[in-house]
Design an enzyme around this catalytic site. Structure first.
Site, PDB file in Angstrom:
ATOM      1  N   HIS A 273       0.817  -1.217   0.000  1.00 15.62           N
ATOM      2  CA  HIS A 273       0.000   0.000   0.000  1.00 15.62           C
ATOM      3  C   HIS A 273       0.849   1.264   0.000  1.00 15.62           C
ATOM      4  O   HIS A 273       0.324   2.371  -0.014  1.00 15.62           O
ATOM      5  CB  HIS A 273      -0.925  -0.018   1.232  1.00 15.62           C
ATOM      6  CG  HIS A 273      -2.078   0.917   1.157  1.00 15.62           C
ATOM      7  ND1 HIS A 273      -2.242   1.970   2.036  1.00 15.62           N
ATOM      8  CD2 HIS A 273      -3.131   0.985   0.303  1.00 15.62           C
ATOM      9  CE1 HIS A 273      -3.342   2.629   1.743  1.00 15.62           C
ATOM     10  NE2 HIS A 273      -3.904   2.063   0.703  1.00 15.62           N
TER      11      HIS A 273
ATOM     12  N   LYS B  92       3.268   4.384  -1.191  1.00 17.60           N
ATOM     13  CA  LYS B  92       3.389   5.246  -2.362  1.00 17.60           C
ATOM     14  C   LYS B  92       4.690   6.026  -2.220  1.00 17.60           C
ATOM     15  O   LYS B  92       4.762   7.040  -1.504  1.00 17.60           O
ATOM     16  CB  LYS B  92       2.226   6.229  -2.487  1.00 17.60           C
ATOM     17  CG  LYS B  92       0.871   5.569  -2.774  1.00 17.60           C
ATOM     18  CD  LYS B  92       0.127   5.223  -1.522  1.00 17.60           C
ATOM     19  CE  LYS B  92      -1.268   4.679  -1.863  1.00 17.60           C
ATOM     20  NZ  LYS B  92      -1.971   4.168  -0.666  1.00 17.60           N
TER      21      LYS B  92
ATOM     22  N   HIS C 159      -9.074  11.044   1.119  1.00 19.77           N
ATOM     23  CA  HIS C 159      -8.151   9.931   0.973  1.00 19.77           C
ATOM     24  C   HIS C 159      -6.862  10.169   1.744  1.00 19.77           C
ATOM     25  O   HIS C 159      -5.943   9.362   1.704  1.00 19.77           O
ATOM     26  CB  HIS C 159      -7.837   9.709  -0.520  1.00 19.77           C
ATOM     27  CG  HIS C 159      -7.222   8.390  -0.834  1.00 19.77           C
ATOM     28  ND1 HIS C 159      -5.880   8.246  -1.160  1.00 19.77           N
ATOM     29  CD2 HIS C 159      -7.747   7.153  -0.875  1.00 19.77           C
ATOM     30  CE1 HIS C 159      -5.627   6.980  -1.395  1.00 19.77           C
ATOM     31  NE2 HIS C 159      -6.730   6.277  -1.235  1.00 19.77           N
TER      32      HIS C 159
ATOM     33  N   ASP D 135       0.695  19.678  18.203  1.00 19.37           N
ATOM     34  CA  ASP D 135       1.293  20.929  18.672  1.00 19.37           C
ATOM     35  C   ASP D 135       1.862  21.731  17.499  1.00 19.37           C
ATOM     36  O   ASP D 135       1.249  21.782  16.435  1.00 19.37           O
ATOM     37  CB  ASP D 135       2.329  20.661  19.764  1.00 19.37           C
ATOM     38  CG  ASP D 135       1.662  20.150  21.056  1.00 19.37           C
ATOM     39  OD1 ASP D 135       0.460  20.386  21.224  1.00 19.37           O
ATOM     40  OD2 ASP D 135       2.356  19.504  21.856  1.00 19.37           O
TER      41      ASP D 135
ATOM     42  N   LYS E  26      -3.927  10.766   4.695  1.00 25.16           N
ATOM     43  CA  LYS E  26      -3.417  10.053   5.866  1.00 25.16           C
ATOM     44  C   LYS E  26      -2.361  10.945   6.507  1.00 25.16           C
ATOM     45  O   LYS E  26      -1.155  10.683   6.425  1.00 25.16           O
ATOM     46  CB  LYS E  26      -2.791   8.704   5.487  1.00 25.16           C
ATOM     47  CG  LYS E  26      -3.696   7.792   4.628  1.00 25.16           C
ATOM     48  CD  LYS E  26      -3.368   7.904   3.183  1.00 25.16           C
ATOM     49  CE  LYS E  26      -4.021   6.856   2.306  1.00 25.16           C
ATOM     50  NZ  LYS E  26      -5.430   6.658   2.430  1.00 25.16           N
TER      51      LYS E  26
ATOM     52  N   ASP F  78      17.190   9.441  -8.479  1.00 28.60           N
ATOM     53  CA  ASP F  78      18.635   9.692  -8.393  1.00 28.60           C
ATOM     54  C   ASP F  78      19.142   9.770  -6.957  1.00 28.60           C
ATOM     55  O   ASP F  78      20.201  10.371  -6.698  1.00 28.60           O
ATOM     56  CB  ASP F  78      19.011  10.980  -9.141  1.00 28.60           C
ATOM     57  CG  ASP F  78      18.934  10.805 -10.652  1.00 28.60           C
ATOM     58  OD1 ASP F  78      18.904   9.651 -11.110  1.00 28.60           O
ATOM     59  OD2 ASP F  78      18.880  11.836 -11.366  1.00 28.60           O
TER      60      ASP F  78
END
Length: 420
Positions: A134, A136, A313, A320, A315, A141
């Protein structure tokens, strides 16, 4: 910054059990830029790939054959044709609908395409639902890295319509990219140099950095071996230290009791805790499950917003004025107990404030706020269903363990042209 890349071999792709147990510490002196939605993310990551001179490492859950996926395909093919080493690791479920011609064009150009845990359909239905890749991640380089929740699909762009996703990623330059590069290379099954700081440690790096200052970044990840709880523990630890505010924006919210308790305890001691959840979910069960937790949290002062403009979608979270996290991990049983995930922890006041302002705009302008003393209709039905849903979801990882066991592995894709 030049990082030596070892010989690439795909003769024996690793299964998950052979993945290296790696821990990454806090790195200072980084520049972290927030990228909101595909409009900000795709131009940045595509331009970095176009400028690649030596190597592109890519991991994604979803790659579709749409205008975004087709553009990515062109860029990777052009890079491979000019001598850049390109490794694309795709999930066998999330990217399972890619055509042989699409993948074959990449392979024929020299792109090393790998499918994570692919499986043939049963009665026309994909059944390899669990323990997905899952993450991404893109590293170019070994000098610039991208990580977040955005897949390579057109539904991350506003012109997709009402179902376009609201999401976030970051672009990182600086010393932390070496860790991201090392991790992506190792997880793809490639040989890597192992610095002393990357070897397994008896005592893992502190969740909270000892040093202070902007630009501190730490890569954390979740696997099904030695790092099952790292992301969840990072949330719990940050919330336990919260003194002023905490904002969590998460698409699929049904965490374990320890994290729920820490959210509630922070609110009880006067921390302004806000949750931003899906109001228009792409998975209805996700909304129903999250709502079963509302009464538990609202009564202790947690503010809950439902984002209603389009599917959420994201996450991301902040605590603080300094601590933030961005990555692929939801706060639900799939992400916290089964999937392979990766987040970055960030200690940077400027980034924290920017993320806070973006989330406040969402909460104030595009969300419905749940009333603190709401009285739900059909309370007896909700109590009964809530009890059942809570315990099913809490034991979900155990239930999935009853399914036929398998060892997820990376399988190289080979074009049919290679067989002649």
């Amino acid at each position: 910054m030049n990082i030596a890349v070892e010989h690439i071999s795909t003769d024996q792709p690793p299964d998950e059990a052979k993945a290296r147990d790696l821990d990454y510490g806090w790195q200072s002196g980084n520049r972290v830029e927030l990228l909101e939605n595909g409009e900000a993310y795709f131009p940045r990551v595509f331009e970095a790939m176009r400028q690649a001179q030596r190597e592109i490492l890519l991991e994604t859950f979803i790659l579709f054959e749409d205008k975004v996926g087709n553009e990515l395909q062109r860029i990777l093919i052009e890079a491979a044709q000019r001598g850049v080493k390109v490794v694309a690791s795709l999930d066998g479920f999330g990217s399972g609908e890619l055509s042989p011609s699409f993948l074959g064009a990449l392979a024929d150009a020299g792109v090393a395409v790998q499918m994570f845990d692919p499986a043939s359909k049963t009665l026309g239905i994909r059944t390899n639902w669990f323990r997905r890749l899952h993450r991404k991640i893109v590293v170019v380089d070994a000098t610039v890295g991208f990580i977040g929740g955005i897949n390579f699909s057109a539904d991350h762009l506003g012109d997709f319509g009402p179902e376009a996703k609201q999401d976030y990623a970051v672009q990182i330059t600086g010393p932390a990219v070496a860790d991201l590069h090392h991790f992506a290379l190792a997880q793809s099954g490639r040989q890597v140099r192992t610095r002393r700081g990357w070897r397994r440690r008896q005592q893992r790096p502190a969740v909270w950095p000892a040093e202070q200052g902007d630009g501190l970044v730490r890569l954390i990840y979740r696997d099904n071996l030695q790092h099952r709880d790292d992301i969840e523990e990072a949330y719990i630890h940050a919330l336990s230290k919260a003194q002023k505010r905490a904002v969590i924006a998460n698409a699929y919210f049904f965490p374990g009791y320890r994290l729920l308790r820490e959210i509630r305890n922070a609110a009880r001691r006067g921390v302004h805790v806000q949750l931003i959840m899906q109001g228009q979910p792409d998975v209805l069960l996700a909304k129903l499950a999250a709502r079963m937790l509302y009464d538990y949290l609202l009564k202790d002062g947690v503010v809950i917003h439902e984002y209603c403009q389009r599917p959420l979608h994201g996450k991301v979270a902040l605590v603080d004025d300094e601590w933030s996290t961005v990555g692929s991990s939801n706060l639900d049983p799939l992400s916290l107990s089964l999937n392979l995930e990766a987040n970055v922890l960030i200690r940077d006041r400027g980034f924290n404030q920017q993320l806070y302002e973006r989330l406040e705009t969402l909460a104030n302008n595009h969300c419905k706020t749940m009333p603190e003393n709401r009285k739900p209709r059909l309370w007896l039905w909700r109590l009964t269903v809530g009890f059942l849903v809570f315990h099913v979801m809490r034991h979900f990882p155990v239930l999935t363990g009853w399914l036929p066991a398998h060892k997820p592995r990376l399988k190289p894709f080979e074009s049919q042209a290679h067989d002649h």
